[in-house]
Write a protein that holds these residues in place. Sequence first.
Motif, PDB file in Angstrom:
ATOM      1  N   THR A  11       7.997   9.147  -1.757  1.00 46.46           N
ATOM      2  CA  THR A  11       8.284  10.343  -2.534  1.00 46.46           C
ATOM      3  C   THR A  11       8.432   9.975  -4.010  1.00 46.46           C
ATOM      4  O   THR A  11       8.920   8.886  -4.339  1.00 46.46           O
ATOM      5  N   LEU A  12       8.006  10.869  -4.870  1.00 44.39           N
ATOM      6  CA  LEU A  12       8.165  10.670  -6.316  1.00 44.39           C
ATOM      7  C   LEU A  12       9.258  11.577  -6.881  1.00 44.39           C
ATOM      8  O   LEU A  12       9.354  11.764  -8.084  1.00 44.39           O
ATOM      9  N   GLY A  13      10.067  12.139  -5.990  1.00 43.39           N
ATOM     10  CA  GLY A  13      11.150  13.005  -6.438  1.00 43.39           C
ATOM     11  C   GLY A  13      11.026  14.401  -5.866  1.00 43.39           C
ATOM     12  O   GLY A  13      10.172  14.691  -5.028  1.00 43.39           O
ATOM     13  N   LYS A  14      11.889  15.285  -6.330  1.00 45.47           N
ATOM     14  CA  LYS A  14      11.968  16.634  -5.772  1.00 45.47           C
ATOM     15  C   LYS A  14      10.923  17.598  -6.322  1.00 45.47           C
ATOM     16  O   LYS A  14      10.745  18.687  -5.797  1.00 45.47           O
ATOM     17  N   ARG A  15      10.257  17.199  -7.395  1.00 49.32           N
ATOM     18  CA  ARG A  15       9.277  18.089  -8.007  1.00 49.32           C
ATOM     19  C   ARG A  15       7.868  17.720  -7.564  1.00 49.32           C
ATOM     20  O   ARG A  15       7.573  16.546  -7.333  1.00 49.32           O
ATOM     21  N   ILE A  16       6.990  18.697  -7.465  1.00 46.33           N
ATOM     22  CA  ILE A  16       5.592  18.460  -7.124  1.00 46.33           C
ATOM     23  C   ILE A  16       4.837  18.083  -8.395  1.00 46.33           C
ATOM     24  O   ILE A  16       4.820  18.852  -9.364  1.00 46.33           O
ATOM     25  N   LEU A  17       4.213  16.922  -8.396  1.00 43.16           N
ATOM     26  CA  LEU A  17       3.500  16.444  -9.570  1.00 43.16           C
ATOM     27  C   LEU A  17       1.999  16.726  -9.440  1.00 43.16           C
ATOM     28  O   LEU A  17       1.443  16.704  -8.347  1.00 43.16           O
ATOM     29  N   ARG A  18       1.366  16.966 -10.560  1.00 49.31           N
ATOM     30  CA  ARG A  18      -0.083  17.148 -10.575  1.00 49.31           C
ATOM     31  C   ARG A  18      -0.766  15.823 -10.209  1.00 49.31           C
ATOM     32  O   ARG A  18      -0.185  14.745 -10.367  1.00 49.31           O
ATOM     33  N   THR A  19      -2.024  15.926  -9.797  1.00 49.25           N
ATOM     34  CA  THR A  19      -2.750  14.712  -9.419  1.00 49.25           C
ATOM     35  C   THR A  19      -2.838  13.724 -10.579  1.00 49.25           C
ATOM     36  O   THR A  19      -2.782  12.511 -10.375  1.00 49.25           O
ATOM     37  N   GLU A  20      -2.965  14.220 -11.808  1.00 49.46           N
ATOM     38  CA  GLU A  20      -3.059  13.319 -12.955  1.00 49.46           C
ATOM     39  C   GLU A  20      -1.717  12.740 -13.365  1.00 49.46           C
ATOM     40  O   GLU A  20      -1.661  11.801 -14.157  1.00 49.46           O
TER      41      GLU A  20
ATOM     42  N   PHE B 207      -2.610   5.357  -3.444  1.00 58.07           N
ATOM     43  CA  PHE B 207      -3.496   6.457  -3.085  1.00 58.07           C
ATOM     44  C   PHE B 207      -2.950   7.760  -3.665  1.00 58.07           C
ATOM     45  O   PHE B 207      -1.793   8.114  -3.421  1.00 58.07           O
ATOM     46  N   ILE B 208      -3.780   8.457  -4.428  1.00 61.65           N
ATOM     47  CA  ILE B 208      -3.397   9.731  -5.029  1.00 61.65           C
ATOM     48  C   ILE B 208      -4.365  10.816  -4.557  1.00 61.65           C
ATOM     49  O   ILE B 208      -5.583  10.673  -4.680  1.00 61.65           O
ATOM     50  N   GLY B 209      -3.824  11.905  -4.040  1.00 60.48           N
ATOM     51  CA  GLY B 209      -4.659  12.992  -3.560  1.00 60.48           C
ATOM     52  C   GLY B 209      -5.190  13.857  -4.693  1.00 60.48           C
ATOM     53  O   GLY B 209      -4.705  13.796  -5.824  1.00 60.48           O
TER      54      GLY B 209
ATOM     55  N   LYS C 235       0.851  -1.194   0.000  1.00 59.02           N
ATOM     56  CA  LYS C 235       0.000   0.000   0.000  1.00 59.02           C
ATOM     57  C   LYS C 235       0.883   1.238   0.000  1.00 59.02           C
ATOM     58  O   LYS C 235       1.700   1.410   0.904  1.00 59.02           O
ATOM     59  N   LEU C 236       0.716   2.091  -1.013  1.00 60.53           N
ATOM     60  CA  LEU C 236       1.586   3.247  -1.204  1.00 60.53           C
ATOM     61  C   LEU C 236       0.779   4.528  -1.320  1.00 60.53           C
ATOM     62  O   LEU C 236      -0.290   4.537  -1.929  1.00 60.53           O
ATOM     63  N   VAL C 237       1.308   5.612  -0.747  1.00 61.65           N
ATOM     64  CA  VAL C 237       0.682   6.917  -0.910  1.00 61.65           C
ATOM     65  C   VAL C 237       1.756   7.953  -1.229  1.00 61.65           C
ATOM     66  O   VAL C 237       2.497   8.383  -0.342  1.00 61.65           O
ATOM     67  N   PRO C 238       1.908   8.325  -2.494  1.00 64.80           N
ATOM     68  CA  PRO C 238       2.836   9.411  -2.842  1.00 64.80           C
ATOM     69  C   PRO C 238       2.404  10.691  -2.130  1.00 64.80           C
ATOM     70  O   PRO C 238       1.240  11.094  -2.220  1.00 64.80           O
ATOM     71  N   TYR C 239       3.362  11.308  -1.410  1.00 66.67           N
ATOM     72  CA  TYR C 239       3.036  12.460  -0.571  1.00 66.67           C
ATOM     73  C   TYR C 239       4.164  13.471  -0.675  1.00 66.67           C
ATOM     74  O   TYR C 239       5.345  13.110  -0.552  1.00 66.67           O
ATOM     75  N   GLU C 240       3.786  14.741  -0.926  1.00 69.45           N
ATOM     76  CA  GLU C 240       4.811  15.754  -1.201  1.00 69.45           C
ATOM     77  C   GLU C 240       5.749  16.007  -0.025  1.00 69.45           C
ATOM     78  O   GLU C 240       6.862  16.511  -0.216  1.00 69.45           O
ATOM     79  N   LEU C 241       5.330  15.665   1.185  1.00 74.73           N
ATOM     80  CA  LEU C 241       6.191  15.881   2.355  1.00 74.73           C
ATOM     81  C   LEU C 241       6.985  14.637   2.749  1.00 74.73           C
ATOM     82  O   LEU C 241       7.757  14.668   3.712  1.00 74.73           O
ATOM     83  N   ALA C 242       6.797  13.549   2.007  1.00 77.09           N
ATOM     84  CA  ALA C 242       7.570  12.333   2.284  1.00 77.09           C
ATOM     85  C   ALA C 242       9.013  12.532   1.841  1.00 77.09           C
ATOM     86  O   ALA C 242       9.286  13.240   0.871  1.00 77.09           O
ATOM     87  N   GLU C 243       9.916  11.912   2.561  1.00 71.29           N
ATOM     88  CA  GLU C 243      11.344  12.018   2.252  1.00 71.29           C
ATOM     89  C   GLU C 243      11.956  10.621   2.138  1.00 71.29           C
ATOM     90  O   GLU C 243      11.415   9.655   2.650  1.00 71.29           O
ATOM     91  N   GLY C 244      13.094  10.553   1.465  1.00 68.40           N
ATOM     92  CA  GLY C 244      13.818   9.288   1.402  1.00 68.40           C
ATOM     93  C   GLY C 244      13.535   8.486   0.156  1.00 68.40           C
ATOM     94  O   GLY C 244      12.685   7.592   0.161  1.00 68.40           O
ATOM     95  N   MET C 245      14.215   8.816  -0.932  1.00 69.08           N
ATOM     96  CA  MET C 245      14.035   8.070  -2.174  1.00 69.08           C
ATOM     97  C   MET C 245      14.476   6.616  -2.025  1.00 69.08           C
ATOM     98  O   MET C 245      13.939   5.727  -2.686  1.00 69.08           O
TER      99      MET C 245
END
Length: 248
Positions: A223-232, A199-201, A170-180
């Motif tokens: 985390t999905l990286g250093k950039r903020i990604l759109r919901t889509e 889970f995508i917000g 179970k995964l939730v990409p979150y902009e405040l998550a750290e640790g690639m």
Amino acid sequence: MYQFFVEPEQIDVAGKSVIIRGADVNHIKNVLRMRPGEEVAVSNGIDGREYRCGILALEEDCVRLELRFIKEDGVELPAKIYLFQGLPKADKMELIIQKAVELGAFQVIPVAMKRCVVKLDEKKADSKIKRWQGIAEAAAKQSKRGVIPTVAPVMSYAQAVKMASEMDLKLVPYELAEGMEQTKQLIESVKPGQRIAIFIGPEGGFDPEEIRTATEAGIHPITLGKRILRTETAGFTTIAWLMYQLEN
């Protein structure tokens, strides 16, 4: 090669015949202008098999096919990915469903979250689900999927977390998550046969309380990286990573 979905009872393996009915009949005859002898692929939307057939006859209410062989090694991912998508604005959900199906998602679950701008009443939700399911089917045909992924009825966040709690990863990409490194380890831990929840917000992201609820249920922030990604974009990225890992 064109692909079509039929009901399981329309495939007669022993008799080496398949019958196509419904809207696809007109599409084959009058839009694609196909002729006897041409080859098509058929799936029943359930077992993931691809049935290769030749057209025998174009009749008024059906197209009769000759079953030539069955391709067992279909295109489905060896694990089932469930995309829990926070309801986005405008028509973004249509794009999300289309691309998630192309990438291999098994089911898309629209979720009403705290920061969702869109609010759907029961009547609107039913209408949307029918349209979204049609988009899922069209995307499955285009990408030659062996199954038609389903679009579930809109769930509350609590219902979605409960459903996901029974899954293997179970995964939730979150902009405040750290640790690639942790994200990499979780992605690499995926195994064939598992059920995976993502889970995508919505556009406004997750409410902090939703993240607490998720982590308490064993859903891992990544985390999905250093950039903020759109919901889509976030959902596509996560599914693509999992697809690479499962098919590598």
